[in-house]
Structure formats: C-alpha cells, structure tokens
Design an enzyme around this catalytic site. Structure first.
Site, PDB file in Angstrom:
ATOM      1  N   ASP A 115       8.712  17.704  19.253  1.00 43.60           N
ATOM      2  CA  ASP A 115       8.517  17.190  20.614  1.00 43.60           C
ATOM      3  C   ASP A 115       9.442  16.008  20.901  1.00 43.60           C
ATOM      4  O   ASP A 115      10.050  15.914  21.965  1.00 43.60           O
ATOM      5  CB  ASP A 115       7.058  16.760  20.820  1.00 43.60           C
ATOM      6  CG  ASP A 115       6.082  17.879  20.500  1.00 43.60           C
ATOM      7  OD1 ASP A 115       6.527  19.033  20.354  1.00 43.60           O
ATOM      8  OD2 ASP A 115       4.874  17.598  20.382  1.00 43.60           O
ATOM      9  N   GLU A 163       4.033   7.990  15.634  1.00 41.58           N
ATOM     10  CA  GLU A 163       2.861   8.835  15.845  1.00 41.58           C
ATOM     11  C   GLU A 163       2.175   9.143  14.506  1.00 41.58           C
ATOM     12  O   GLU A 163       0.954   9.125  14.405  1.00 41.58           O
ATOM     13  CB  GLU A 163       3.278  10.129  16.562  1.00 41.58           C
ATOM     14  CG  GLU A 163       2.091  10.800  17.162  1.00 41.58           C
ATOM     15  CD  GLU A 163       2.408  11.633  18.397  1.00 41.58           C
ATOM     16  OE1 GLU A 163       3.400  11.368  19.092  1.00 41.58           O
ATOM     17  OE2 GLU A 163       1.622  12.552  18.649  1.00 41.58           O
ATOM     18  N   TYR A 176      -5.407  19.787  13.760  1.00 44.19           N
ATOM     19  CA  TYR A 176      -3.961  19.752  13.519  1.00 44.19           C
ATOM     20  C   TYR A 176      -3.684  19.191  12.117  1.00 44.19           C
ATOM     21  O   TYR A 176      -2.966  19.798  11.317  1.00 44.19           O
ATOM     22  CB  TYR A 176      -3.288  18.888  14.584  1.00 44.19           C
ATOM     23  CG  TYR A 176      -1.786  18.885  14.506  1.00 44.19           C
ATOM     24  CD1 TYR A 176      -1.038  19.758  15.280  1.00 44.19           C
ATOM     25  CD2 TYR A 176      -1.112  18.023  13.655  1.00 44.19           C
ATOM     26  CE1 TYR A 176       0.344  19.769  15.211  1.00 44.19           C
ATOM     27  CE2 TYR A 176       0.263  18.030  13.568  1.00 44.19           C
ATOM     28  CZ  TYR A 176       0.990  18.896  14.354  1.00 44.19           C
ATOM     29  OH  TYR A 176       2.364  18.906  14.276  1.00 44.19           O
ATOM     30  N   GLY A 191      -2.792  15.881  27.537  1.00 47.69           N
ATOM     31  CA  GLY A 191      -3.625  16.825  26.781  1.00 47.69           C
ATOM     32  C   GLY A 191      -3.391  18.273  27.176  1.00 47.69           C
ATOM     33  O   GLY A 191      -4.220  19.131  26.903  1.00 47.69           O
TER      34      GLY A 191
END
Ligand code: GLA
Length: 385
Positions: A171, A159, A220, A121
């Site tokens: 990422d 994801e 997001y 996080g």
C-alpha cells in the site's frame, strides 16, 4: 479541487499560516493478495481518491496535527523520550515522523492538517495514504531529501512498529510510486516494479460493500503468523526457503504432510497466488483479458476458501458481478473482511454493470454500495494550487 480549498482555508483559520499541500493516493490491488508480506508479487494501481496533508513549518520540535474528518487536534513533541500510541488516527502521522527520524533523518516541528475522500476501513488504503502524505510533507518542509521507495519503507515500519499492524509494503509503495494509467507488477522482495498498461478495452470498477468487520486487523496478524509458521516447517526440507515466495506449488504438494490445518491452506493460497500474479502480468501484457479475469476469479476462490479472509458481503458482490454482462473477472481486493471488490469490465458495459450490481446488492443487503470506475493515477506529490 474542493478538498484542497477547504483545507487551505481551515488551515489558515486554525494555524494562521498559508500551508503547502501534499497529496497521496489510495489503491486498488488487481491481483496478489496477502503475498506482499511473504516476499511475493502484487499488482496494485493508485486510485483517484486520496489524502491531502496541508503543512507549515514551526520553529520548534512540536507537531500539531488536525484531522478534518475527526475534528480533532493532537499535539506531540518529536523529542518525547517515550512516545506511545494513542490508538487513533494520529498514530499514523506520529509513527511516520518517528520512523523517519529513527532512520537518522532530522525533522523540524510543523503544523499539519489532513483531509481526504478515501473512505476509512474500506480496504482502499486510507491509512497508507495518510502516512505517505504526512511523511512527504514533513520531509519537504524540513528540507530532508527522501527517496520515495525509502519513504514507503519508513511508512510501513511506522505501521508495523508504532501502530501494531504487521502489514506488507504494497500500500505504501504504490501510494509513493504509482504511475498514471498503469498498474505495477511489484516484486516485494527486490522492490523492483514493472509498469503494466491497463487495456483500453476494459475498465477497473471498484464496488464498496459498505461493510467492515472488526476482526480485520487481528485476523491479519494471525494470517501472517500462519505464513511464518509454514516457512519454519518447510525450511528443513527446503533448504534456503526464507519466505513462502521461495516455495513452488509442486514443492508444497510434496511436503503437504508437514503442515497441519489450517497452515497448509494458508500456504496454498500464498504459493498459488504468487503464480497467478505472474500469469496475470503475462496475460495483461498480451491483451488476454479473458485469462486475466479467470485468474482474478481463482484468486477470489483461494482467498475465500484457503486464506479465509472474505466475508458474505464480498462473496455476494463478487457473485453478482460475475452474473452481469461484460465482466471478465471479479474478486475481493485488499486485506478482506469487508471493504471492496475489484472488477474487470468491458468498457462499454460499465453503466449497465453499475446498475445491475448496485440494485441487486441493495435488494439483498439493504445497503447502498458505492460503485465507481478507477482511473489509475500517479503517486504522492506536492499539489500546486
Ligand atoms: C492490507 C495490507 C497490505 C496487504 C493487503 C493484502 O492492505 O496493508 O500490506 O497485505 O492487506 O494483500
């Protein structure tokens, strides 16, 4: 390496076999935030914090996965006809296995144990590192040959579809394809990447605010929807605009009246940020650190005011950094709402930077920030030990 040793010994105790180890790094993004899911440009580098997956194959189709951080073992069957997410760390591993298999590759069962030194996080991509380390480990023990760009895409899909976070590819890509000593200028549409050497006169310094605000993942996905809405509204007049990547700053100004607030601000961040990344790449290649730093500062301003993904702690850390001697530029890095800032600092000013910024942040917030220099490392690979 301490973590690797610990993993091997714990693995032997729990699973009774000698594992192979695969290590995937976290990342810092120098500039180009929230542009990846708009088919745009980003400039990440791998950091030397990582996740390691220890693995040994099994004879069946079961995955037994243990997290040392959570001290928890979860078991699932690759043949489960209706797999559903548990809402915890194990979803990243299971999601990747499912995503690889849905691409037509067949994995064998395995025992896996994961551990690392990436703070969760904190905006340094601990989840992508977990996906990538587990994904490569599973492929290698199943004798599945996999291209690392494909692995990044499978991890992103895991994801998006299994975990429910609609992230872009940055990422996972950098965790797979990073090059030591370099940042990559990545075109998230073509997935072409250009290496950019980090200037030896400067250091990349990461400051962890030590806060993480809960709204991060819902906000997001909301930002991503706002971008899609902007494209839908602009695609009439701008025939052929498939993503905000296809819109220039002049075009956005011209058609601004078509976009209600806050859609216009969101689009303005993306369109200007894409331009900044390209300018920043030119500046870095030319050794113009002052220009690069200025672009970092502008990026932060745009993320704070237009994209609205910063928070008081990130803004404070950035302000304090800018007041310290030898700082070219400072900005938040990653998704936002807490996590880390990235700072471009003169090499011989790093120690004073750490002291000045660390003390001032602590005085103001009562939190002790973690401040460290990032030495850009390589992407995922097997660890020999
Ligand atoms: C998170 C996502 C990335 C990217 C950044 C913001 O790290 O996982 O895909 O969108 O936020 O730049």
């Amino acid at each position: 390496m301490r973590i690797a040793k610990e993993l091997v010994s714990k693995f032997k105790t729990l699973f009774g076999a000698a594992p192979r180890l695969f290590r995937a790094p976290g990342r810092v993004n120098l500039i180009g935030e929230h542009t990846d899911y708009n088919d745009g440009f980003v400039m990440p580098a791998a950091i030397d914090l990582s996740t390691i997956a220890a693995i040994a194959p099994r004879g069946d189709r079961k995955l037994r996965v243990h997290s040392m951080a959570f001290e928890q073992t979860i078991e699932f069957d690759l043949d489960d006809p209706s797999p559903s997410p548990r809402g915890d760390w194990s979803d990243y591993v299971r999601g990747v296995a499912l995503s690889i298999e849905s691409a037509g590759l067949r994995l064998g069962g395995a025992d896996l144990m994961v551990h690392g030194d990436l703070p969760m996080g904190s905006g340094l991509s601990a989840s992508a590192a977990l996906e990538v380390a587990a994904g490569l480990a599973l492929c290698r023990v199943s004798d599945v040959t996999i291209d690392l760009t494909d692995l990044a895409l499978y991890c992103q899909r895991a994801e998006n579809e299994f975990v429910g976070m609609r992230c872009g590819v940055m990422d996972q890509f950098i965790s797979c394809r990073a090059v030591a000593g370099c940042a990559l200028l990545l075109d998230c549409r073509s997935l072409e990447a250009r290496r950019l050497r980090i200037d030896p006169r400067a250091r990349l310094v990461i400051c962890n605010t030590m806060v993480h605000h809960e709204l991060a993942s819902s906000a997001y996905n909301e930002r991503r929807e706002a971008c899609e809405r902007a494209v839908a509204l602009l695609s009439g007049p701008l025939d052929g605009a498939r993503a905000l990547r296809d819109v220039t700053q002049d075009q956005l100004k011209h058609f601004a009246a078509l976009l209600p607030d806050p859609i216009l601000r969101r689009a303005r961040h993306i369109v200007s940020e894409n331009a900044r990344v390209l300018q920043a790449a030119t500046a870095l290649a030319a050794g113009d650190l002052a220009e690069f730093g200025w672009l970092m500062n502008e990026s932060h301003r745009s993320l704070r005011d237009d994209y609205q993904v910063s928070c008081p702690e990130l803004d404070l850390m950035v302000e304090l950094a800018r007041g310290a001697p030898g700082v070219y530029g400072a900005r938040m890095t990653g998704g936002g709402f807490g996590g880390c800032t990235v700072n471009l600092v003169e090499a011989n000013r790093v120690e004073s930077f750490k002291e000045i910024v660390g003390e001032a942040y602590k005085d103001a917030t009562k939190l002790t920030p973690r401040i460290f220099v990032c030495a850009p490392g390589a992407g995922v690979g097997e660890l020999e030990f």
